[in-house]
Design a protein around this motif. Structure first.
Motif: not given
Length: 95
Positions: A1-17
């Motif tokens: 479950m934590g892995n899915d949250d990490d992927v979502a967070d990384r996508r948000k960060v990547l989109g922001s960058l």
């Protein structure tokens, strides 16, 4: 479950960058264009590219200064300092 949250967070960060990179590139393009037009209008067509050239040469010069500072002070100093301020902020209950 934590892995899915990490992927979502990384996508948000990547989109922001990506957004920040595009947003930062637009004023730079305007600066190139306006400086070329202004130089051509004031000093003639031969000087039209001087603004863009000097801006292009200024970027590596500033990068060189940053490299020298990182070598002198150490990059880990900045990373450790940032981490310690974040930890202190979390202890006080702020994010």
């Amino acid at each position: 479950m934590g892995n899915d949250d990490d992927v979502a967070d990384r996508r948000k960060v990547l989109g922001s960058l990506i957004f920040a990179q595009i947003r930062g590139g637009i004023p730079q393009g305007v600066a190139f264009s306006m400086s070329s037009l202004l130089a051509a209008a004031m000093a003639g067509a031969a000087w039209g590219g001087m603004g863009a050239m000097l801006t292009t040469l200024g970027m590596p010069a500033m990068a060189w200064i940053e490299i020298v500072l990182f070598i002198a002070v150490g990059m880990m100093f900045a990373v450790v300092r940032r981490r310690s301020t974040d930890e202190a902020r979390l202890r006080r209950g702020r994010r």
